[in-house]
Design a protein around this motif. Structure first.
Motif, mmCIF file in Angstrom:
data_model
loop_
_atom_site.group_PDB
_atom_site.id
_atom_site.type_symbol
_atom_site.label_atom_id
_atom_site.label_comp_id
_atom_site.label_asym_id
_atom_site.label_seq_id
_atom_site.Cartn_x
_atom_site.Cartn_y
_atom_site.Cartn_z
ATOM 1 N N ASP A 73 0.814 -1.214 0.000
ATOM 2 C CA ASP A 73 0.000 0.000 0.000
ATOM 3 C C ASP A 73 0.849 1.267 0.000
ATOM 4 O OD1 ASP A 73 0.987 -0.481 2.512
ATOM 5 O OD2 ASP A 73 -0.879 -0.047 3.583
ATOM 6 N N VAL A 74 2.037 1.204 -0.604
ATOM 7 C CA VAL A 74 2.884 2.394 -0.723
ATOM 8 C C VAL A 74 2.310 3.342 -1.775
ATOM 9 C CG1 VAL A 74 5.165 3.221 -1.475
ATOM 10 C CG2 VAL A 74 4.989 1.271 0.073
ATOM 11 N N ASP A 75 2.229 4.629 -1.427
ATOM 12 C CA ASP A 75 1.710 5.642 -2.345
ATOM 13 C C ASP A 75 2.816 6.410 -3.061
ATOM 14 O OD1 ASP A 75 -1.261 5.586 -1.632
ATOM 15 O OD2 ASP A 75 -0.333 5.856 0.329
ATOM 16 N N VAL A 98 6.918 -1.734 -6.111
ATOM 17 C CA VAL A 98 5.780 -0.994 -5.552
ATOM 18 C C VAL A 98 4.681 -0.836 -6.599
ATOM 19 C CG1 VAL A 98 5.043 1.303 -4.779
ATOM 20 C CG2 VAL A 98 7.063 0.227 -3.762
ATOM 21 N N LYS A 99 5.059 -0.472 -7.817
ATOM 22 C CA LYS A 99 4.049 -0.200 -8.854
ATOM 23 C C LYS A 99 3.343 -1.468 -9.322
ATOM 24 C CE LYS A 99 5.423 4.262 -10.593
ATOM 25 N NZ LYS A 99 5.479 5.118 -11.778
ATOM 26 N N ASN A 102 0.692 -1.415 -6.610
ATOM 27 C CA ASN A 102 -0.176 -0.242 -6.606
ATOM 28 C C ASN A 102 0.175 0.629 -7.810
ATOM 29 O OD1 ASN A 102 -1.792 1.951 -6.091
ATOM 30 N ND2 ASN A 102 -0.591 2.708 -4.364
ATOM 31 N N ALA A 105 0.706 4.388 -7.453
ATOM 32 C CA ALA A 105 1.844 4.937 -6.711
ATOM 33 C C ALA A 105 2.716 5.764 -7.645
ATOM 34 C CB ALA A 105 2.670 3.815 -6.089
ATOM 35 N N GLN A 230 0.389 14.329 -4.023
ATOM 36 C CA GLN A 230 -0.203 12.993 -4.098
ATOM 37 C C GLN A 230 -1.483 12.912 -3.268
ATOM 38 O OE1 GLN A 230 0.123 10.701 -6.046
ATOM 39 N NE2 GLN A 230 0.091 8.634 -5.189
#
Length: 283
Positions: A73-75, A98-99, A102, A105, A230
């Motif tokens: 859940d990293v933005d 990460v992508k 998400n 992100a 963001q």
């Protein structure tokens, strides 16, 4: 909101993660700091102690986070100074991980290369890394005016030249560009500006120019702007709020007479800045 911040760390003073993490936490943002170095102090002192971590070390830490589900859940993936190309490759690998989890992100990169006073102060391999491999993968880039020129092969001075250079940079990949320390020749005396350009247009904000340089202020600026943008998607708001917070931090630092950023003492500036500045639309 959750941020994976891959940057340097110092025990004394505030640069890299030691500058970026606390303001984000004070805003209520969860931050996972991954260190690329752990020095006693920043290198501006001319002498320092402590270890330089390798790209393999960074990958190991990120893998451990991944194994706990921490990348799900990293933005924002945030990066700053990259001292070697293996560090850059490790950061890009983290962005990819990460992508995959998400797609919304963003990778926010401060492309630390140099400044107008010192020129370019990173190794040729790092120059190539940032120009050829990092910039195309970044969603948000925060160069100063010198770095903007370096990355685009231009010498932007007037505002139209700066805007044109930003568009050259955006054509390489980043959707959003924040140019810090803009010093156009026709600006009012004793002022300095920041310029933000994105899909919604171009905005500039002007603040008083404080007569000193504080290491780590760019790291704070990149962190705050990335988080505000963001979180809200509002380019003008992110620019105004970041400028106000950093101005308050720098003003407090100048008045303290200390060399290092008064990061903790200025904590209210990150959530309720004492100053306010209005961004002007350019395009």
């Amino acid at each position: 909101m959750k941020v994976l911040s891959i940057q340097s760390s110092v025990a004394y003073g505030h640069v890299g993660n030691s500058a970026a993490v606390f303001p984000l936490q004070r805003m209520g943002i969860e931050v996972m700091p991954v260190y690329t170095v752990h020095f006693s102090n920043h290198t501006g002192y001319g002498a320092w102690r402590g270890p330089l971590l390798s790209g393999a070390d960074v990958r190991e830490v990120v893998t451990g986070i991944e194994e706990r589900g921490g990348l799900d859940d990293v933005d924002i993936v945030l990066s700053g100074y990259q001292g070697a190309d293996d560090i850059g490759d490790a950061i890009l690998d983290a962005v990819d991980r990460v992508k995959r989890r998400n797609p919304a992100a963003v990778y926010a990169c401060d492309p630390v290369l140099g400044n107008a006073t010192s020129g370019c102060f990173v190794k040729p391999e790092v120059q190539e890394l940032i120009r050829d491999r990092v910039v195309p993968h970044a969603d948000l880039l925060t160069p100063n005016q010198f770095e903007l020129g370096f990355l685009t092969g231009t010498d932007p001075r007037a505002i139209d030249e700066t805007l044109d250079a930003v568009e050259l940079l955006r054509a390489q990949g980043p959707r959003t560009v924040l140019v810090t320390s803009v010093e156009r020749p026709d600006r009012p005396a004793d002022t300095i500006e920041m310029l933000a350009v994105g899909e919604s247009g171009a905005w500039i904000v002007q603040t008083p120019h404080l007569p000193f340089h504080a290491n780590g202020s760019g790291d704070v600026t990149a962190a705050l702007f990335s988080a505000h943008f963001q979180r809200t998607g509002n380019l003008a708001f992110a620019l105004e709020r970041s400028a106000a917070s950093v101005y308050g931090l720098l003003k407090n630092t100048l008045e303290s007479g200390q060399r290092e950023l008064q990061l903790v003492e200025s904590q209210e500036e990150y959530v309720a800045p004492t100053a306010s500045f209005t961004a002007q639309r350019l395009r």
